[in-house]
Design a protein around this motif. Structure first.
Motif, mmCIF file in Angstrom:
data_model
loop_
_atom_site.group_PDB
_atom_site.id
_atom_site.type_symbol
_atom_site.label_atom_id
_atom_site.label_comp_id
_atom_site.label_asym_id
_atom_site.label_seq_id
_atom_site.Cartn_x
_atom_site.Cartn_y
_atom_site.Cartn_z
ATOM 1 N N GLY A 294 33.046 -7.040 3.941
ATOM 2 C CA GLY A 294 32.386 -7.809 4.986
ATOM 3 C C GLY A 294 31.505 -8.914 4.470
ATOM 4 O O GLY A 294 30.639 -9.420 5.189
ATOM 5 N N SER A 295 31.715 -9.349 3.210
ATOM 6 C CA SER A 295 30.900 -10.429 2.652
ATOM 7 C C SER A 295 31.294 -11.789 3.212
ATOM 8 O O SER A 295 30.539 -12.752 3.089
ATOM 9 C CB SER A 295 31.022 -10.431 1.125
ATOM 10 N N ALA A 296 32.470 -11.885 3.792
ATOM 11 C CA ALA A 296 32.924 -13.089 4.495
ATOM 12 C C ALA A 296 33.807 -12.636 5.649
ATOM 13 O O ALA A 296 34.383 -11.546 5.622
ATOM 14 C CB ALA A 296 33.684 -14.028 3.569
ATOM 15 N N ASP A 297 33.897 -13.486 6.666
ATOM 16 C CA ASP A 297 34.623 -13.098 7.879
ATOM 17 C C ASP A 297 36.130 -13.246 7.744
ATOM 18 O O ASP A 297 36.892 -12.629 8.496
ATOM 19 C CB ASP A 297 34.129 -13.936 9.060
ATOM 20 N N GLY A 298 36.583 -14.082 6.834
ATOM 21 C CA GLY A 298 38.011 -14.317 6.664
ATOM 22 C C GLY A 298 38.218 -15.263 5.507
ATOM 23 O O GLY A 298 37.258 -15.691 4.849
ATOM 24 N N ALA A 299 39.474 -15.623 5.255
ATOM 25 C CA ALA A 299 39.798 -16.457 4.099
ATOM 26 C C ALA A 299 40.683 -17.635 4.478
ATOM 27 O O ALA A 299 41.606 -17.503 5.282
ATOM 28 C CB ALA A 299 40.488 -15.620 3.022
ATOM 29 N N LEU A 300 40.389 -18.778 3.886
ATOM 30 C CA LEU A 300 41.245 -19.952 3.912
ATOM 31 C C LEU A 300 41.825 -20.071 2.509
ATOM 32 O O LEU A 300 41.080 -20.207 1.535
ATOM 33 C CB LEU A 300 40.444 -21.204 4.270
ATOM 34 N N VAL A 301 43.145 -20.011 2.388
ATOM 35 C CA VAL A 301 43.777 -19.899 1.077
ATOM 36 C C VAL A 301 44.597 -21.151 0.771
ATOM 37 O O VAL A 301 45.444 -21.564 1.561
ATOM 38 C CB VAL A 301 44.689 -18.656 1.008
ATOM 39 N N VAL A 302 44.314 -21.746 -0.392
ATOM 40 C CA VAL A 302 45.125 -22.836 -0.918
ATOM 41 C C VAL A 302 45.806 -22.292 -2.163
ATOM 42 O O VAL A 302 45.154 -22.004 -3.164
ATOM 43 C CB VAL A 302 44.274 -24.064 -1.271
ATOM 44 N N SER A 303 47.101 -22.108 -2.088
ATOM 45 C CA SER A 303 47.847 -21.494 -3.186
ATOM 46 C C SER A 303 48.496 -22.566 -4.046
ATOM 47 O O SER A 303 49.043 -23.542 -3.534
ATOM 48 C CB SER A 303 48.913 -20.547 -2.627
#
Length: 369
Positions: free
Chosen positions: A156-165
């Motif tokens: 729960g340290s962040a609400d979600g992820a934006l991923v650049v692969s």
């Protein structure tokens, strides 16, 4: 703020409740976004918050909402799977014996050297900041780093992820979806993954490049592709080749690059050895196009008089190049902002369907072609 509140110190929830004429519990519900509160009461609480200068305690608020208002912005790749043993130097510190950078620092250096990633950060920050949300930049180039990202989100340290692969074989998108963690990806995944993403109509952009070079009268046209195990590299080549074939030019010399300036230089050297009469080059990104221009100048060839050059992305490298690059614009900032919007929408509706948003490219004509 009134003199009484100034003298009393930092405004509290009770101060807001007295100013609004409602209970402390009602104020808490409004501040925490509970929806079944009368709009008139909501407005009264908002006015009281403004008049008292009350600032919600983020830590206390997160206990109620289970939201941190932090978003992990993850730059990820398949990377090196080995990690130093316990007690060894941490990733990014370089070799203790040679002073050479290790894989972690090399990966980070590559990220920051590419103007694309700066544009992604700009788009994400500009979207999140007005909404009181903030990105946490993370790198995931190894197995352990990917595990750290998943753990960070699970805790729960962040609400979600934006991923650049950065790699076709990157397992992180699958790890996130398997764990049921909210995430959105920049660019279509190479393999099927149930994850929302934003992307560009790459084939349409390559078509624009082919049509422009042919309209200039170029006939001996080559291309420097991106990595062909990556969907963007595949699609830009397919779009360029299909358009050229459809317009009567079925044979296109090809040299593969890796979306770096150095790989563009190496690819251009190969093309000049094998096809010294080439009169135009389409490079699948601006950095490779800049590399191609450098090599052409070293060989005494003028751009665009002898060889026309087109890049892809419309990054800062395109305008800094000499001559300035004609290129295909990828609206990276808008795409990154849309990625953030999709994630916030997913957070509001966890059971919502996955989706994709595809942006259209545009030709930007400058001096190189």
């Amino acid at each position: 703020m009134t003199d009484d509140l100034r003298s009393a110190g930092t405004p509290t929830l009770e101060d807001v409740a007295r100013a609004a004429g409602v209970s402390r519990a009602t104020v808490s519900r409004v501040i925490n976004g509970v929806r079944n509160v009368d709009p008139v009461i909501q407005e009264a609480v908002r006015r009281a918050v403004a008049s008292t200068g009350y600032a919600p305690n983020r830590a206390a608020r997160s206990l109620v909402t289970r939201r941190t208002d932090a978003i992990a912005l993850v730059v990820s790749g398949a990377g090196v799977e080995t990690e130093p043993a316990d007690g060894a130097r941490p990733s990014g510190s370089g070799s203790a014996e040679t002073g050479e950078p290790d894989s972690g620092s090399a990966f980070t250096a590559q990220v920051f050297a590419d103007p694309f990633f700066g544009r992604v950060v700009t788009g994400v920050v500009n979207y999140l900041r007005p909404r009181g949300m903030h990105p946490v930049l993370m790198f995931a180039e190894t197995s352990r780093a990917r595990e750290d990202v998943v753990s960070f989100l699970r805790q729960g340290s962040a609400d979600g992820a934006l991923v650049v692969s950065t790699h076709a074989e990157d397992p992180l998108p699958g790890l996130l979806t398997d764990a049921g963690l909210p995430a959105v990806l920049y660019a279509r995944p190479a393999r099927p993954v149930r994850i929302s993403y934003v992307d560009l109509a790459h084939q349409d952009g390559a078509r624009l490049a082919a049509e422009h070079l042919l309209s200039r009268g170029c006939r001996r046209i080559a291309t420097i592709t991106g990595p062909l195990d990556v969907p963007a590299g595949q699609e830009r080549l397919a779009g360029f080749r299909d358009t050229m074939t459809g317009l009567g030019h079925p044979y296109i010399p090809i040299a593969e690059g890796q979306f770096t300036q150095e790989s563009g230089e190496a690819a251009m050297e190969r093309l000049l050895v094998e096809h010294p009469d080439v009169d135009a080059v389409f490079a699948a990104n601006d950095l490779m196009a800049v590399g191609a221009c450098h090599v052409l100048r070293e060989h005494g060839k003028r751009v665009p008089e002898d060889v026309a050059v087109i890049g892809f992305d419309d990054s800062s490298a395109a305008s800094a190049c000499r001559p300035p690059l004609t290129t295909i614009r990828q609206p990276v900032e808008a795409m990154a902002a849309e990625m953030a919007r999709l994630l916030i929408e997913r957070l509001a509706k966890p059971d919502g369907a996955t989706t994709s948003v595809i942006f259209e490219p545009a030709l930007v004509v400058r001096d190189s072609a």
